[in-house]
Write a protein that holds these residues in place. Structure first.
Motif, mmCIF file in Angstrom:
data_model
loop_
_atom_site.group_PDB
_atom_site.id
_atom_site.type_symbol
_atom_site.label_atom_id
_atom_site.label_comp_id
_atom_site.label_asym_id
_atom_site.label_seq_id
_atom_site.Cartn_x
_atom_site.Cartn_y
_atom_site.Cartn_z
ATOM 1 N N ALA A 29 118.578 27.770 57.178
ATOM 2 C CA ALA A 29 118.594 28.626 58.365
ATOM 3 C C ALA A 29 119.916 29.381 58.456
ATOM 4 O O ALA A 29 120.952 28.931 57.954
ATOM 5 C CB ALA A 29 118.374 27.779 59.614
ATOM 6 N N THR A 31 122.050 32.502 61.115
ATOM 7 C CA THR A 31 122.020 33.336 62.310
ATOM 8 C C THR A 31 121.726 34.772 61.885
ATOM 9 O O THR A 31 121.892 35.145 60.717
ATOM 10 C CB THR A 31 123.366 33.297 63.058
ATOM 11 O OG1 THR A 31 124.375 33.880 62.222
ATOM 12 C CG2 THR A 31 123.741 31.876 63.465
ATOM 13 N N ARG A 61 112.295 33.074 64.514
ATOM 14 C CA ARG A 61 113.572 33.255 65.203
ATOM 15 C C ARG A 61 113.597 32.340 66.419
ATOM 16 O O ARG A 61 112.672 32.348 67.227
ATOM 17 C CB ARG A 61 113.737 34.710 65.645
ATOM 18 C CG ARG A 61 115.108 35.019 66.209
ATOM 19 C CD ARG A 61 115.216 36.417 66.777
ATOM 20 N NE ARG A 61 114.644 37.452 65.935
ATOM 21 C CZ ARG A 61 115.210 38.641 65.733
ATOM 22 N NH1 ARG A 61 116.342 38.945 66.306
ATOM 23 N NH2 ARG A 61 114.623 39.544 64.980
ATOM 24 N N TRP A 67 123.040 32.043 70.328
ATOM 25 C CA TRP A 67 122.751 32.064 68.895
ATOM 26 C C TRP A 67 121.269 32.339 68.644
ATOM 27 O O TRP A 67 120.401 31.686 69.193
ATOM 28 C CB TRP A 67 123.141 30.738 68.244
ATOM 29 C CG TRP A 67 124.564 30.378 68.492
ATOM 30 C CD1 TRP A 67 125.035 29.417 69.333
ATOM 31 C CD2 TRP A 67 125.709 30.999 67.927
ATOM 32 N NE1 TRP A 67 126.408 29.395 69.327
ATOM 33 C CE2 TRP A 67 126.846 30.368 68.460
ATOM 34 C CE3 TRP A 67 125.890 32.034 67.027
ATOM 35 C CZ2 TRP A 67 128.144 30.730 68.121
ATOM 36 C CZ3 TRP A 67 127.182 32.398 66.688
ATOM 37 C CH2 TRP A 67 128.293 31.752 67.235
ATOM 38 N N ARG A 68 121.005 33.306 67.783
ATOM 39 C CA ARG A 68 119.639 33.583 67.333
ATOM 40 C C ARG A 68 119.565 33.130 65.882
ATOM 41 O O ARG A 68 120.174 33.733 64.999
ATOM 42 C CB ARG A 68 119.322 35.068 67.474
ATOM 43 C CG ARG A 68 119.237 35.517 68.917
ATOM 44 C CD ARG A 68 118.952 36.993 69.008
ATOM 45 N NE ARG A 68 119.814 37.770 68.106
ATOM 46 C CZ ARG A 68 120.778 38.590 68.498
ATOM 47 N NH1 ARG A 68 121.006 38.757 69.770
ATOM 48 N NH2 ARG A 68 121.501 39.240 67.630
ATOM 49 N N THR A 69 118.826 32.068 65.653
ATOM 50 C CA THR A 69 118.750 31.475 64.322
ATOM 51 C C THR A 69 117.436 31.857 63.651
ATOM 52 O O THR A 69 116.377 31.830 64.281
ATOM 53 C CB THR A 69 118.862 29.938 64.419
ATOM 54 O OG1 THR A 69 120.083 29.619 65.090
ATOM 55 C CG2 THR A 69 118.865 29.306 63.045
ATOM 56 N N THR A 71 114.754 31.152 60.488
ATOM 57 C CA THR A 71 114.291 30.115 59.578
ATOM 58 C C THR A 71 113.153 30.676 58.741
ATOM 59 O O THR A 71 112.285 31.385 59.266
ATOM 60 C CB THR A 71 113.772 28.893 60.370
ATOM 61 O OG1 THR A 71 114.785 28.478 61.280
ATOM 62 C CG2 THR A 71 113.422 27.742 59.455
#
Length: 111
Positions: A29, A31, A61, A67-69, A71
């Motif tokens: 993952a 950001t 997302r 924080w926008r992570t 994957t």
């Protein structure tokens, strides 16, 4: 006209920037900022690429605080792999038949 999901995944994979994003996310993952650092393109352009990947289900997302992570979601790639494997078998069979036919023609020429 609505496209089927396999066509949408292939269309998403057709872009080298999106493939690079998926390659990065295959490592784990990241950001949005970490992904954006990889490219010398504008933030809106990165956002558009991410939207395409999200729309076809290749990227998820999540937001935690600020924080926008991102994957990787590999499930849509399973359908792509299945399609390629099916057609690869078909192409291999056709090439084997062509080779056998050409061998027959060559044997007939030399007799």
């Amino acid at each position: 006209m609505a496209q089927d999901s396999l066509s949408q995944v292939f269309a998403a994979l057709a872009d080298p920037t999106r493939r690079a994003i998926l390659s990065r996310l295959s490592e784990g993952a990241a950001t949005v900022g970490q992904v954006a650092e990889m490219f010398a393109i504008s933030a809106p352009a990165i956002s558009q690429h991410l939207k395409v990947l999200e729309r076809v289900g290749l990227v998820e997302r999540t937001t935690t605080a600020q924080w926008r992570t991102l994957t990787l979601r590999p499930e849509p790639l399973d359908a792509v792999a299945e399609w390629v494997d099916h057609h690869r078998r078909d192409w291999d069979q056709r090439l084997d038949r062509l080779e056998a036919h050409l061998d027959t023609i060559n044997e007939e020429e030399y007799q």
